[in-house]
Design a protein around this motif. Structure first.
Motif, short mmCIF file in Angstrom:
data_model
loop_
_atom_site.label_atom_id
_atom_site.label_comp_id
_atom_site.label_asym_id
_atom_site.label_seq_id
_atom_site.Cartn_x
_atom_site.Cartn_y
_atom_site.Cartn_z
N ARG A 47 0.73 -1.22 -0.13
CA ARG A 47 0.19 0.04 -0.08
C ARG A 47 0.79 1.36 0.12
O ARG A 47 0.50 2.26 -0.60
CB ARG A 47 -0.91 -0.03 1.22
N LEU A 48 2.08 1.07 0.63
CA LEU A 48 2.90 2.32 0.63
C LEU A 48 3.82 2.27 -0.46
O LEU A 48 4.72 3.40 -0.76
CB LEU A 48 3.52 2.31 1.87
N GLY A 49 3.85 1.48 -1.34
CA GLY A 49 4.75 1.21 -2.60
C GLY A 49 6.20 1.19 -2.08
O GLY A 49 7.21 1.59 -2.55
N LEU A 50 6.25 0.55 -0.69
CA LEU A 50 7.91 0.28 -0.55
C LEU A 50 8.33 -1.28 -0.73
O LEU A 50 7.39 -1.97 -0.58
CB LEU A 50 7.67 0.58 0.99
N ASN A 51 9.41 -1.54 -1.22
CA ASN A 51 10.01 -2.68 -1.18
C ASN A 51 9.95 -3.36 0.51
O ASN A 51 10.32 -2.75 1.35
CB ASN A 51 11.37 -2.58 -1.38
N ARG A 52 9.31 -4.75 0.32
CA ARG A 52 9.20 -5.31 1.51
C ARG A 52 10.14 -5.56 2.33
O ARG A 52 10.03 -5.55 3.66
CB ARG A 52 8.55 -6.71 1.29
N SER A 53 11.66 -5.99 1.70
CA SER A 53 12.66 -5.99 2.73
C SER A 53 13.08 -4.46 3.33
O SER A 53 13.50 -4.40 4.44
CB SER A 53 13.84 -6.57 2.06
N HIS A 54 12.77 -3.49 2.77
CA HIS A 54 13.15 -2.25 3.34
C HIS A 54 12.19 -1.96 4.42
O HIS A 54 12.54 -1.35 5.28
CB HIS A 54 13.30 -1.20 2.12
N LEU A 55 11.15 -2.21 4.18
CA LEU A 55 9.91 -2.11 5.21
C LEU A 55 10.41 -2.58 6.45
O LEU A 55 10.27 -2.04 7.63
CB LEU A 55 8.53 -2.60 4.89
N VAL A 56 10.97 -3.99 6.58
CA VAL A 56 11.23 -4.46 7.91
C VAL A 56 12.18 -3.48 8.63
O VAL A 56 12.14 -3.22 9.69
CB VAL A 56 11.99 -5.88 7.64
N GLY A 57 13.07 -2.98 7.95
CA GLY A 57 14.03 -1.88 8.58
C GLY A 57 13.28 -0.60 9.37
O GLY A 57 13.77 -0.27 10.25
N TYR A 58 12.67 -0.23 8.27
CA TYR A 58 11.63 1.05 8.76
C TYR A 58 10.84 0.63 10.02
O TYR A 58 11.05 1.30 11.02
CB TYR A 58 10.97 1.57 7.69
N LEU A 59 10.44 -0.55 10.11
CA LEU A 59 9.74 -1.01 11.09
C LEU A 59 10.15 -1.14 12.19
O LEU A 59 9.96 -0.87 13.50
CB LEU A 59 8.73 -2.27 10.90
N ASP A 60 11.76 -1.69 12.15
CA ASP A 60 12.54 -1.99 13.42
C ASP A 60 12.83 -0.69 13.90
O ASP A 60 12.71 -0.45 15.29
CB ASP A 60 13.79 -2.59 12.79
N THR A 61 13.19 0.45 13.19
CA THR A 61 13.45 1.73 13.69
C THR A 61 12.20 2.18 14.46
O THR A 61 12.34 2.80 15.65
CB THR A 61 13.74 2.79 12.66
N VAL A 62 11.00 2.23 14.13
CA VAL A 62 9.83 2.82 14.52
C VAL A 62 9.52 2.10 15.75
O VAL A 62 9.08 2.59 16.77
CB VAL A 62 8.78 3.06 13.20
N GLU A 63 9.58 0.73 15.64
CA GLU A 63 9.02 -0.05 16.60
C GLU A 63 9.86 0.11 18.10
O GLU A 63 9.37 0.42 19.25
CB GLU A 63 9.15 -1.52 16.53
N GLN A 64 11.06 0.27 17.72
CA GLN A 64 12.23 0.50 18.86
C GLN A 64 11.76 1.85 19.51
O GLN A 64 11.96 1.97 20.98
CB GLN A 64 13.49 0.77 18.53
N ARG A 65 10.97 2.97 19.06
CA ARG A 65 10.75 4.19 19.78
C ARG A 65 9.28 3.92 20.51
O ARG A 65 8.82 4.67 21.11
CB ARG A 65 10.88 5.33 18.57
N GLY A 66 8.56 2.97 20.20
CA GLY A 66 7.15 2.69 20.64
C GLY A 66 6.14 3.03 19.76
O GLY A 66 4.90 2.72 20.41
N PRO A 67 6.07 3.60 18.83
CA PRO A 67 4.83 4.03 18.25
C PRO A 67 3.89 2.95 17.58
O PRO A 67 2.80 2.89 17.07
CB PRO A 67 4.90 4.89 17.26
N ILE A 68 4.76 1.73 17.20
CA ILE A 68 4.09 0.84 16.61
C ILE A 68 4.33 -0.54 17.29
O ILE A 68 5.39 -0.53 17.96
CB ILE A 68 4.63 0.61 15.14
N ARG A 69 3.58 -1.43 17.03
CA ARG A 69 3.85 -2.94 17.74
C ARG A 69 3.63 -4.01 16.65
O ARG A 69 2.68 -3.77 15.84
CB ARG A 69 3.13 -3.29 18.82
N ARG A 70 4.37 -4.94 16.61
CA ARG A 70 4.20 -6.12 15.67
C ARG A 70 3.50 -7.29 16.36
O ARG A 70 4.02 -7.62 17.65
CB ARG A 70 5.48 -6.48 14.85
#
Length: 147
Positions: A64-87
């Motif tokens: 939906r965001l038009g992002l490479n799936r493997s790149h998304l994992v890195g973005y999610l890791d960064t954001v998740e470490q700060r607390g605004p998202i959870r997997r």
């Protein structure tokens, strides 16, 4: 001589040329605004996508965001470490699903306001009606071309 006068008139007559350069100005302002929060545009896209769509499977969010799936994992890791998202595991298909936390909802709202302010700043030359018309026309062109 201003920048518009230093460019070839034949290029300035091309809508795609103008759109690209105007988009670049807006993009730089948005990137600078997000950098104040030590975030990049893909991080903001993740938060905004989850705010708009609700919890999503990682692969669906990437698509939906038009992002490479493997790149998304890195973005999610960064954001998740700060607390605004959870997997979490999606109970329906056992894949990873991503969701905003309460802190993520609050952060996304602050960033959304920041983003709107940054975009309004470079379009100050237009009236509110002009900005609305521009958005409607750009959206129409995007939808007509498969966007």
């Amino acid at each position: 001589m201003d920048d518009a006068q230093s460019r070839p008139l034949s290029l300035l007559a091309l809508p795609s040329y103008l759109a690209r350069h105007v988009a670049r100005i807006g993009h730089l302002l948005l990137v600078d605004a997000l950098a104040e929060h030590d975030l990049r545009l893909p991080h903001f896209a993740v938060l905004t996508g989850l705010s708009d769509f609700g919890p999503l499977a990682q692969h669906d969010l990437a698509d939906r965001l038009g992002l490479n799936r493997s790149h998304l994992v890195g973005y999610l890791d960064t954001v998740e470490q700060r607390g605004p998202i959870r997997r979490e595991r999606d109970p329906d298909d056992r894949r990873q699903r991503v969701a905003l936390t309460a802190a993520g909802v609050e952060l996304q709202q602050r960033l959304q306001q920041l983003a709107q302010d940054s975009q309004r700043a470079f379009l100050d030359v237009l009236t509110e009606s002009g900005r609305s018309t521009l958005m409607e026309l750009l959206g129409r062109v995007l939808r007509a071309n498969g966007g």
